[in-house]
Design a protein around this motif. Structure first.
Motif, PDB file in Angstrom:
ATOM      1  N   CYS A 143      18.698  79.186  18.724  1.00 60.53           N
ATOM      2  CA  CYS A 143      20.136  79.239  18.450  1.00 60.53           C
ATOM      3  C   CYS A 143      20.499  78.040  17.592  1.00 60.53           C
ATOM      4  CB  CYS A 143      20.951  79.262  19.738  1.00 60.53           C
ATOM      5  SG  CYS A 143      20.895  77.724  20.680  1.00 60.53           S
ATOM      6  N   PRO A 180      22.312  74.488  16.894  1.00 62.04           N
ATOM      7  CA  PRO A 180      22.526  73.352  17.809  1.00 62.04           C
ATOM      8  C   PRO A 180      23.936  73.289  18.390  1.00 62.04           C
ATOM      9  CG  PRO A 180      21.407  72.637  15.811  1.00 62.04           C
ATOM     10  CD  PRO A 180      21.833  74.049  15.566  1.00 62.04           C
ATOM     11  N   LEU A 224      24.683  74.819  21.890  1.00 63.06           N
ATOM     12  CA  LEU A 224      24.294  74.078  23.086  1.00 63.06           C
ATOM     13  C   LEU A 224      25.397  73.113  23.506  1.00 63.06           C
ATOM     14  CD1 LEU A 224      20.551  73.251  22.315  1.00 63.06           C
ATOM     15  CD2 LEU A 224      21.496  75.164  23.617  1.00 63.06           C
ATOM     16  N   LYS A 225      26.107  72.574  22.538  1.00 65.92           N
ATOM     17  CA  LYS A 225      27.193  71.640  22.847  1.00 65.92           C
ATOM     18  C   LYS A 225      28.418  72.374  23.366  1.00 65.92           C
ATOM     19  CE  LYS A 225      25.646  68.830  18.931  1.00 65.92           C
ATOM     20  NZ  LYS A 225      26.016  68.318  17.585  1.00 65.92           N
ATOM     21  N   SER A 228      28.487  75.373  24.874  1.00 62.02           N
ATOM     22  CA  SER A 228      28.256  76.277  25.991  1.00 62.02           C
ATOM     23  C   SER A 228      28.926  75.759  27.261  1.00 62.02           C
ATOM     24  CB  SER A 228      26.752  76.425  26.242  1.00 62.02           C
ATOM     25  OG  SER A 228      26.535  77.301  27.329  1.00 62.02           O
ATOM     26  N   ALA A 269      24.127  73.595  28.962  1.00 64.43           N
ATOM     27  CA  ALA A 269      23.323  74.364  28.015  1.00 64.43           C
ATOM     28  C   ALA A 269      22.267  75.179  28.721  1.00 64.43           C
ATOM     29  CB  ALA A 269      22.687  73.422  27.003  1.00 64.43           C
ATOM     30  N   THR A 270      22.675  76.212  29.430  1.00 69.25           N
ATOM     31  CA  THR A 270      21.697  77.111  30.052  1.00 69.25           C
ATOM     32  C   THR A 270      21.557  78.349  29.186  1.00 69.25           C
ATOM     33  OG1 THR A 270      23.361  78.294  31.353  1.00 69.25           O
ATOM     34  CG2 THR A 270      22.409  76.311  32.332  1.00 69.25           C
ATOM     35  N   LEU A 271      20.371  78.914  29.202  1.00 68.45           N
ATOM     36  CA  LEU A 271      20.129  80.101  28.391  1.00 68.45           C
ATOM     37  C   LEU A 271      21.052  81.246  28.789  1.00 68.45           C
ATOM     38  CD1 LEU A 271      18.387  81.413  26.217  1.00 68.45           C
ATOM     39  CD2 LEU A 271      16.709  81.991  27.981  1.00 68.45           C
ATOM     40  N   ILE A 290      24.768  81.445  27.099  1.00 69.97           N
ATOM     41  CA  ILE A 290      24.955  81.677  25.665  1.00 69.97           C
ATOM     42  C   ILE A 290      24.825  83.175  25.388  1.00 69.97           C
ATOM     43  CG2 ILE A 290      24.079  81.112  23.356  1.00 69.97           C
ATOM     44  CD1 ILE A 290      22.872  78.586  24.545  1.00 69.97           C
ATOM     45  N   VAL A 293      22.081  83.481  20.927  1.00 65.52           N
ATOM     46  CA  VAL A 293      20.672  83.072  20.957  1.00 65.52           C
ATOM     47  C   VAL A 293      19.819  84.306  20.696  1.00 65.52           C
ATOM     48  CG1 VAL A 293      20.606  83.312  23.481  1.00 65.52           C
ATOM     49  CG2 VAL A 293      18.837  81.990  22.312  1.00 65.52           C
ATOM     50  N   PRO A 322      14.971  75.007  22.648  1.00 65.31           N
ATOM     51  CA  PRO A 322      14.689  74.167  23.810  1.00 65.31           C
ATOM     52  C   PRO A 322      14.063  74.919  24.983  1.00 65.31           C
ATOM     53  CG  PRO A 322      17.018  74.703  23.735  1.00 65.31           C
ATOM     54  CD  PRO A 322      16.410  75.295  22.494  1.00 65.31           C
ATOM     55  N   TRP A 323      13.880  76.232  24.823  1.00 70.70           N
ATOM     56  CA  TRP A 323      13.310  77.042  25.893  1.00 70.70           C
ATOM     57  C   TRP A 323      11.869  77.407  25.554  1.00 70.70           C
ATOM     58  CZ3 TRP A 323      17.936  78.405  23.365  1.00 70.70           C
ATOM     59  CH2 TRP A 323      19.094  78.007  24.038  1.00 70.70           C
TER      60      TRP A 323
END
Length: 295
Positions: free
Chosen positions: A170, A172, A175-176, A178, A182-184, A187, A235, A255-256
């Motif tokens: 996704c 960046p 993530l900020k 969310s 920032a959990t999958l 999003i 994402v 990040p996952w």
């Protein structure tokens, strides 16, 4: 045995008259007189032994047999025109290669590397065409194909290139923004229409909980998913090999963890072994196998 083929002049006159429904308009297009068009079509009808047009005074009407023949003639003339232009554009001291491939693979992996092939082989021109589904390579007009492993390629020479491993990516900013961290799962998820259960399988493989994994916008191509992720729409679960540049530039983040199983394997498909192929095909095959080994 001598072929039963009418003159090209007669066929062109007939196709134009059939398309316009008028001898006069066909004459204007081909820079001939209306009488010349009529004579050419008369010769064609005499050659075939079939009446193609019904003549009513100054008007003409295409008969059913003429309608069928006009469609077939148009396809043949169009193909002859394309093939002639293709040969006219071929360099005198060079060679052409026609490669069928998956569009996203071509745009995201192959085309960015083709300049290196051109530097090594400036006399070989590579033409790319999109083929989403496997097909019969023999007689297709293609010298090779780059596609997924598939039973349809049985009997062909397949050479593995790269494995498709999916990873969530996704932009960046998501993530900020969310809510709740920032959990999958927080999003919006984006989906590839041809792979609707990809997120569900990813959750099972990685142990990352996802509520309602099937919810989210769907897209036909991985290239669409990538653009949607870059636009901040959510994402996307895409092959890592398609987004290496965006990840390196920081335009996308991952990040996952990657998926644990290989989704698909890309292959180079040839109608015969590399050693028996023509020199241009040999050069391309060895180059792309080398590129895959260093990726």
């Amino acid at each position: 045995m001598r072929r039963k083929i009418p003159s090209t002049t007669s066929l062109m006159a007939f196709e134009a008259a059939a398309r316009h429904g008028s001898f006069a308009r066909a004459a204007d297009e081909l820079f001939l007189t209306e009488g010349a068009i009529s004579r050419q079509i008369g010769r064609l009808e005499a050659f075939l032994g079939v009446t193609l047009f019904q003549r009513i005074g100054n008007r003409v009407r295409l008969l059913p047999s003429g309608e069928r023949y006009a469609k077939q003639v148009r396809e043949v003339l169009d193909r002859l025109d394309r093939d002639s232009l293709y040969l006219m554009g071929q360099p005198h001291d060079g060679a052409n290669l026609d490669i069928a491939t998956i569009p996203t693979f071509a745009m995201r992996w192959l085309i960015p590397r083709l300049s290196r092939f051109q530097q090594k082989h400036p006399n070989i021109t590579v033409h790319l065409a999109e083929r989403m589904e496997p097909f019969v390579l023999a007689g297709s007009g293609f010298d090779a194909a780059i596609h997924f492993e598939h039973p349809a390629w049985t009997g062909m020479r397949t050479h593995r290139l790269l494995s498709e491993v999916l990873v969530p990516v996704c932009c960046p900013d998501l993530l900020k923004e969310s809510p709740g961290g920032a959990t999958l799962d927080s999003i919006p998820r984006l989906h590839r229409r041809q792979n609707p259960d990809a997120w569900q399988r990813y959750a099972q493989e990685t142990g990352i909980p996802l509520s309602n994994p099937a919810i989210g916008a769907c897209y036909d191509l991985h290239s669409m998913l990538i653009e949607a992720a870059l636009a901040g729409l959510g994402v996307a679960l895409v092959p890592r090999l398609y987004v290496e540049n965006e990840l390196a530039q920081g335009r996308l983040v991952a990040p996952w963890p990657e998926g644990k199983t290989i989704s698909k394997t890309f292959c180079l498909i040839l109608p015969e072994s590399i050693e028996l192929s023509g020199e241009p095909v040999q050069a391309f095959a060895r180059w792309i196998l080398g590129e895959a080994n260093t990726s």
